[in-house]
Design a protein around this motif. Structure first.
Motif, PDB file in Angstrom:
ATOM      1  N   ILE A 137      -6.223   4.988   7.711  1.00 37.87           N
ATOM      2  CA  ILE A 137      -6.147   5.792   6.371  1.00 37.87           C
ATOM      3  C   ILE A 137      -6.569   5.235   4.755  1.00 37.87           C
ATOM      4  O   ILE A 137      -7.142   5.119   4.214  1.00 37.87           O
ATOM      5  N   THR A 180      -1.454   0.762  -4.433  1.00 39.60           N
ATOM      6  CA  THR A 180      -1.760   2.033  -4.333  1.00 39.60           C
ATOM      7  C   THR A 180      -0.559   2.945  -4.270  1.00 39.60           C
ATOM      8  O   THR A 180       0.471   2.201  -4.428  1.00 39.60           O
ATOM      9  N   THR A 233      -6.042   8.190  -2.957  1.00 39.40           N
ATOM     10  CA  THR A 233      -5.327   6.320  -2.437  1.00 39.40           C
ATOM     11  C   THR A 233      -4.950   5.820  -4.138  1.00 39.40           C
ATOM     12  O   THR A 233      -3.293   4.857  -3.596  1.00 39.40           O
ATOM     13  N   HIS A 245       1.246  -1.575   0.177  1.00 38.20           N
ATOM     14  CA  HIS A 245       0.260  -0.017   0.281  1.00 38.20           C
ATOM     15  C   HIS A 245       1.413   1.413   0.137  1.00 38.20           C
ATOM     16  O   HIS A 245       1.793   1.434   0.411  1.00 38.20           O
ATOM     17  N   GLY A 256       0.461   3.951   0.370  1.00 42.92           N
ATOM     18  CA  GLY A 256      -0.166   5.015   1.710  1.00 42.92           C
ATOM     19  C   GLY A 256       0.940   4.453   3.146  1.00 42.92           C
ATOM     20  O   GLY A 256       1.099   5.395   3.967  1.00 42.92           O
ATOM     21  N   SER A 269       4.111   8.751   4.802  1.00 36.24           N
ATOM     22  CA  SER A 269       2.747   9.318   4.946  1.00 36.24           C
ATOM     23  C   SER A 269       3.059  10.214   6.329  1.00 36.24           C
ATOM     24  O   SER A 269       2.818   9.187   7.271  1.00 36.24           O
ATOM     25  N   ASP A 294       0.863   6.940  -4.226  1.00 31.62           N
ATOM     26  CA  ASP A 294       1.098   8.585  -3.037  1.00 31.62           C
ATOM     27  C   ASP A 294       1.252   8.258  -1.666  1.00 31.62           C
ATOM     28  O   ASP A 294       1.573   7.024  -1.252  1.00 31.62           O
ATOM     29  N   ASN A 295       1.495   9.559  -1.056  1.00 34.36           N
ATOM     30  CA  ASN A 295       1.332   9.523   0.588  1.00 34.36           C
ATOM     31  C   ASN A 295      -0.218  10.347   1.317  1.00 34.36           C
ATOM     32  O   ASN A 295      -1.284  11.032   0.295  1.00 34.36           O
ATOM     33  N   ILE A 296      -0.241   9.749   2.181  1.00 33.10           N
ATOM     34  CA  ILE A 296      -1.874  10.026   2.928  1.00 33.10           C
ATOM     35  C   ILE A 296      -0.894  10.841   3.986  1.00 33.10           C
ATOM     36  O   ILE A 296      -0.703  10.978   5.190  1.00 33.10           O
TER      37      ILE A 296
END
Length: 546
Positions: free
Chosen positions: A248, A236, A256, A101, A103, A108, A238-240
């Motif tokens: 998250i 997924t 996500t 994942h 994130g 994150s 990117d970062n959260i």
């Protein structure tokens, strides 16, 4: 002033390797700011002056021109000590490698906040002196011209974002006649009324390397996206942020950015749901190197030093133009968008651009050390995979530990603290909140599969976010030394064969002037005579007299 005697250095070679390294390192560190080591003394220490010494046994010997030519057969110039090997120097257990994942990472904020707790995290990241205040106080590295340079550089992901670069949407190049910026797109072979390009995988790799170097890359590595390598593709991207704390996994797909393998013939992107679909067809992963500015990296964590983000600006043209080229010869491609969907670390090691390092989120290049910017691409153009390399760097990390000694947060495993392991070393910070759903109990911030030293990433990130940024480990790596002088090739070549002098090389790094810059030395960058973009674009060239 203290001078290291040549005779004493030569005599100490008769002691055990461990005692020798300890004595040298202790002596040099004690005289860090008050030592003079002549070039002859340094060479004598390696056994290269007046007789046969320890390094003489590792000097390459060529008997005729045929041997010289055979040693230079690679398309891109690599030093003689960089050897291709069948397996990476860091051990990999493929049973542990799973899709992750995006994130679930300490990039994150929602993950990092679990450790001190959300309230303490918010207070910590909002405290401290701001860049604006530093600018008003005229601090070196934070002055107006420093900040203006960073702003003009474009910042993170300049040109290639979720919305896509010119012509690229969600990392996927559409085959329309013109993009939303009005730039005319290249024609496909079908539109031209001709068959697509065909050739052997070896010819395709050589062709793509020539193309990407022309568009700004220094080198590339290739791996087939088989069942093992698919596990490096993120679930997924990117970062959260903390607005989705603590769960998250309940963040919408528009945040996500899921990546799904689908039984379809093409790469597609669902803009409404922000889902990228990767076709279940034969694919190849391309990891490419955009060198970073060496002198600016030595000036981190200042706002001037952060301008090393120039790699994101430079990769815009390389990525977009390469995708246009692949479209133009009749094939598909997908850039590493969304962010984190194609982590470059595995591609660097498996494709032969570099080796694993003591700092477990960093790799080392024989050419640029820790100062490499790496990016990825998927394509259905059949390529010949490139092999991992062994340049002695991973072994060097075992006996060096300089980055760990200088890490201000103590997050990197020091010599003697632990040995490389498949099991992640827990953070020294006990989380105040329970694990986030879907995450491992311990070490959730790392991807499993390597037998390595494990950096305490929560501790590292909490420190970095409290002081804006850090990267001391990058700037103090011994392999960051310049390549122009012969002595650097001697040092790297020696380290590739024997660990005898590793501690000596590590101890000499700062006295020789290769460490981080502080105070007014930061601002000296404005008066330096440097190559375009801060690195030599000819470091791997072997034609036209370069």
């Amino acid at each position: 002033m203290m001078t290291i005697g040549r005779d004493r250095l030569a005599g100490e070679q008769t002691t055990s390797v461990q005692n020798y390294n300890q004595q040298i390192r202790k002596r040099v560190s004690m005289s860090l700011f008050h030592s003079t080591v002549s070039r002859r003394d340094f060479m004598k220490g390696l056994g290269l002056v007046g007789g046969i010494g320890g390094a003489a046994a590792v000097t390459p010997a060529f008997h005729d021109l045929d041997e010289v030519i055979s040693a230079a057969e690679s398309t891109r110039k690599r030093a003689w000590f960089v050897k291709e090997v069948d397996e990476p120097t860091v051990e990999i257990d493929w049973a542990l490698v799973k899709r992750h994942h995006g994130g679930h990472s300490t990039q994150s904020a929602a993950v990092v906040a679990r450790y001190p707790g959300l309230e303490a995290y918010n207070a910590m990241t909002k405290s401290g002196k701001s860049d604006a205040d530093r600018m008003k106080d005229n601090e070196p590295g934070y002055r107006l011209r420093d900040a203006a340079l960073g702003a003009a550089n474009g910042g993170v992901f300049s040109g290639i974002s979720l919305a896509g670069s010119p012509g690229a949407v969600g990392g996927v190049i559409p085959t329309c006649e013109a993009d939303k910026f009005g730039r005319k797109k290249v024609q496909t072979p079908e539109q031209r009324g001709v068959p697509k390009w065909t050739g052997t995988p070896e010819e395709a790799t050589k062709m793509l390397r020539a193309v990407m170097v022309f568009f700004g890359a220094a080198n590339l590595g290739v791996g087939e996206l088989d069942d093992h390598h698919k596990n490096f593709v993120g679930l997924t991207g990117d970062n959260i942020g903390t607005q989705y704390y603590p769960n998250i996994d309940k963040a919408p797909t528009t945040v996500t950015k899921p990546v799904v393998f689908a039984d379809q013939p093409t790469f597609t992107w669902d803009q409404a749901k922000n889902i990228t679909y990767v076709p279940n067809i034969p694919l190849w992963a391309v990891t490419y190197l955009i060198p970073q500015h060496q002198e600016l990296n030595l000036r981190r964590p200042t706002v001037l030093g952060r301008t090393t983000q120039t790699r994101y600006r430079l990769r815009r043209e390389t990525t977009t133009c390469t995708q246009d080229f692949i479209t133009g010869i009749g094939y598909q491609s997908m850039a590493d968008v969304p962010y984190r969907v194609l982590p470059s670390g595995p591609g660097i090691v498996l494709g032969g651009l570099g080796e694993n390092a003591r700092h477990s989120i960093m790799t080392l290049s024989p050419e640029v050390g820790a100062f490499g910017g790496y990016f990825d691409m998927l394509t259905d153009l059949e390529l010949a995979p490139t092999k991992p390399i062994d340049a002695g760097m991973w072994r060097f990390c075992h006996s060096c530990g300089l980055c760990a000694d200088l890490c201000p947060s103590g997050s990197i495993t020091k010599k003697g603290e632990a040995e490389p392991s498949y099991e992640v070393r827990p953070s020294h910070i006990t989380p105040k909140d329970p694990p986030l759903p879907g995450m491992r109990e311990s070490g959730e911030w790392h991807k499993l599969g390597r037998k390595t030293y494990w950096t305490d990433m929560p501790g590292s990130q909490i420190y970095q976010r409290s002081v804006d940024t850090c990267n001391v480990c990058w700037g103090n790596c011994v392999f960051n030394g310049a390549n122009g002088a012969m002595i650097h090739q001697v040092v790297k070549g020696t380290a590739s064969i024997t660990p005898l002098f590793n501690a000596f090389f590590a101890a000499m790094h700062e006295p020789m002037g290769y460490g981080m810059k502080h105070g007014e030395d930061v601002e000296e960058w404005w008066n330096m005579s440097l190559p375009s973009n801060g690195f030599s674009s000819t470091m791997m060239a072997r034609h036209m007299g370069y």
